[in-house]
Design a protein around this motif. Structure first.
Motif, PDB file in Angstrom:
ATOM      1  N   ASP A  73       0.834  -1.195   0.000  1.00  0.00           N
ATOM      2  CA  ASP A  73       0.000   0.000   0.000  1.00  0.00           C
ATOM      3  C   ASP A  73       0.875   1.253   0.000  1.00  0.00           C
ATOM      4  N   GLU A  74       2.040   1.127  -0.635  1.00  0.00           N
ATOM      5  CA  GLU A  74       2.953   2.266  -0.759  1.00  0.00           C
ATOM      6  C   GLU A  74       3.770   2.104  -2.028  1.00  0.00           C
ATOM      7  N   VAL A  75       4.432   3.195  -2.398  1.00  0.00           N
ATOM      8  CA  VAL A  75       5.256   3.205  -3.601  1.00  0.00           C
ATOM      9  C   VAL A  75       6.602   3.788  -3.217  1.00  0.00           C
ATOM     10  N   TYR A 100       1.817  10.050  -8.645  1.00  0.00           N
ATOM     11  CA  TYR A 100       0.772  10.147  -7.611  1.00  0.00           C
ATOM     12  C   TYR A 100      -0.561   9.608  -8.149  1.00  0.00           C
ATOM     13  N   ALA A 101      -0.842   9.925  -9.427  1.00  0.00           N
ATOM     14  CA  ALA A 101      -2.112   9.462 -10.013  1.00  0.00           C
ATOM     15  C   ALA A 101      -2.134   7.936 -10.030  1.00  0.00           C
ATOM     16  N   ARG A 102      -0.990   7.359 -10.354  1.00  0.00           N
ATOM     17  CA  ARG A 102      -0.900   5.900 -10.386  1.00  0.00           C
ATOM     18  C   ARG A 102      -1.023   5.343  -8.957  1.00  0.00           C
ATOM     19  N   SER A 103      -0.413   6.039  -7.991  1.00  0.00           N
ATOM     20  CA  SER A 103      -0.502   5.601  -6.596  1.00  0.00           C
ATOM     21  C   SER A 103      -1.959   5.620  -6.143  1.00  0.00           C
ATOM     22  N   THR A 104      -2.678   6.668  -6.527  1.00  0.00           N
ATOM     23  CA  THR A 104      -4.096   6.766  -6.165  1.00  0.00           C
ATOM     24  C   THR A 104      -4.861   5.590  -6.747  1.00  0.00           C
ATOM     25  N   ALA A 108      -2.299   3.267  -3.055  1.00  0.00           N
ATOM     26  CA  ALA A 108      -1.051   3.338  -2.296  1.00  0.00           C
ATOM     27  C   ALA A 108      -0.980   4.741  -1.695  1.00  0.00           C
ATOM     28  N   ALA A 109      -1.103   4.820  -0.368  1.00  0.00           N
ATOM     29  CA  ALA A 109      -1.287   6.117   0.285  1.00  0.00           C
ATOM     30  C   ALA A 109       0.019   6.838   0.602  1.00  0.00           C
ATOM     31  N   LEU A 110       1.162   6.162   0.404  1.00  0.00           N
ATOM     32  CA  LEU A 110       2.451   6.787   0.739  1.00  0.00           C
ATOM     33  C   LEU A 110       3.445   6.603  -0.399  1.00  0.00           C
ATOM     34  N   ARG A 155       5.766  11.123   1.397  1.00  0.00           N
ATOM     35  CA  ARG A 155       4.652  12.027   1.060  1.00  0.00           C
ATOM     36  C   ARG A 155       3.366  11.226   1.057  1.00  0.00           C
ATOM     37  N   GLU A 156       2.326  11.829   1.625  1.00  0.00           N
ATOM     38  CA  GLU A 156       1.029  11.146   1.603  1.00  0.00           C
ATOM     39  C   GLU A 156       0.319  11.426   0.289  1.00  0.00           C
ATOM     40  N   VAL A 157      -0.409  10.441  -0.171  1.00  0.00           N
ATOM     41  CA  VAL A 157      -1.231  10.599  -1.376  1.00  0.00           C
ATOM     42  C   VAL A 157      -2.685  10.466  -0.928  1.00  0.00           C
ATOM     43  N   ALA A 158      -3.480  11.486  -1.216  1.00  0.00           N
ATOM     44  CA  ALA A 158      -4.886  11.445  -0.777  1.00  0.00           C
ATOM     45  C   ALA A 158      -5.642  10.404  -1.594  1.00  0.00           C
ATOM     46  N   LEU A 159      -6.318   9.495  -0.894  1.00  0.00           N
ATOM     47  CA  LEU A 159      -7.082   8.458  -1.590  1.00  0.00           C
ATOM     48  C   LEU A 159      -8.567   8.742  -1.441  1.00  0.00           C
ATOM     49  N   PRO A 160      -9.331   8.636  -2.516  1.00  0.00           N
ATOM     50  CA  PRO A 160     -10.784   8.808  -2.395  1.00  0.00           C
ATOM     51  C   PRO A 160     -11.367   7.641  -1.612  1.00  0.00           C
TER      52      PRO A 160
END
Ligand SMILES: CC(C)(COP(=O)(O)OP(=O)(O)OC[C@H]1O[C@@H](n2cnc3c(N)ncnc32)[C@H](O)[C@@H]1OP(=O)(O)O)[C@@H](O)C(=O)NCCC(=O)NCCS
Length: 170
Positions: A73-75, A100-104, A108-110, A155-160
């Motif tokens: 759940d991270e990249v 980040y778009a791919r992480s979303t 993957a939140a981090l 860095r955190e990635v905001a997930l819907p």
């Protein structure tokens, strides 16, 4: 939504790109020895890591590269480099926004990375992008004289929110 920049083509990196990517990166780095080696790229591609190149749409010349490794759940951002001719024009930021778009998409939140304390351009890039330092790896990198530490940044990635599971599942 911003229109795609037709001057460039973004595509997966292959073994055939390695020589051009290394030549570009050696010019881009503060010190050529900081650039990734043939072996670094070859083993990343073999491992199936996410590796993209941005190329000039007219000439096919490689303008930038980005490599990342997926966790559960991270990249982990392993490398990013932009042709010296394109420095300071937002290309690294654009490539990071693709990451980040791919992480979303992967939920993957981090995003994690390591950077040399001496690499001021990269540190500025990451700080502007909202990465925060969370640790130090002592003597992580080879350096012209001995070893250099790595700053570990995150860095955190905001997930819907996840959509409700359909009723039909029970
Ligand atoms: C680090 C690197 C990828 C930045 O690429 P870039 O396309 O020039 O970066 P951008 O134009 O997207 O700039 C992003 C931010 O970083 C800042 N920045 C970039 N280069 C900078 C420099 N030399 N000095 C200070 N700040 C710099 C920019 O000001 C910008 O912030 P702003 O938009 O708020 O002004 C590029 O210098 C490079 O390829 N370096 C060699 C490879 C490397 O060190 N990679 C990092 C490995 S950890």
């Amino acid at each position: 939504m911003r229109a795609p920049d037709t001057r460039f083509i973004d595509r997966p990196m292959t073994d055939a790109d390695i020589a051009a990517v290394i030549a570009m990166e050696r010019q881009a780095c503060l010190h050529p020895s900081h650039a990734w080696s043939d072996d670094n790229y070859r083993s990343s591609l073999r491992a199936g890591y996410w590796a993209r190149v941005r190329c000039d749409a007219d000439t096919g010349r490689v303008c930038a590269v980005i490599v990342a490794m997926d966790g559960v759940d991270e990249v982990h951002l392993l490398n990013i480099a932009v042709d010296q001719a394109w420095h300071g024009q937002g290309m690294a930021r654009q490539l990071l926004s693709v990451l980040y778009a791919r992480s979303t998409q992967r939920r993957a939140a981090l995003v994690w990375l390591e950077v040399r304390p001496s690499n001021a351009p990269a540190r500025t890039l990451y700080e502007r992008e909202g990465f925060v330092q969370v640790g130090v790896r002592k003597g992580y990198y080879p350096a012209p004289e001995g070893r250099e530490d790595a700053l570990v940044m995150r860095r955190e990635v905001a997930l819907p929110p996840l959509t409700e599971a359909p009723d039909a599942l029970d």
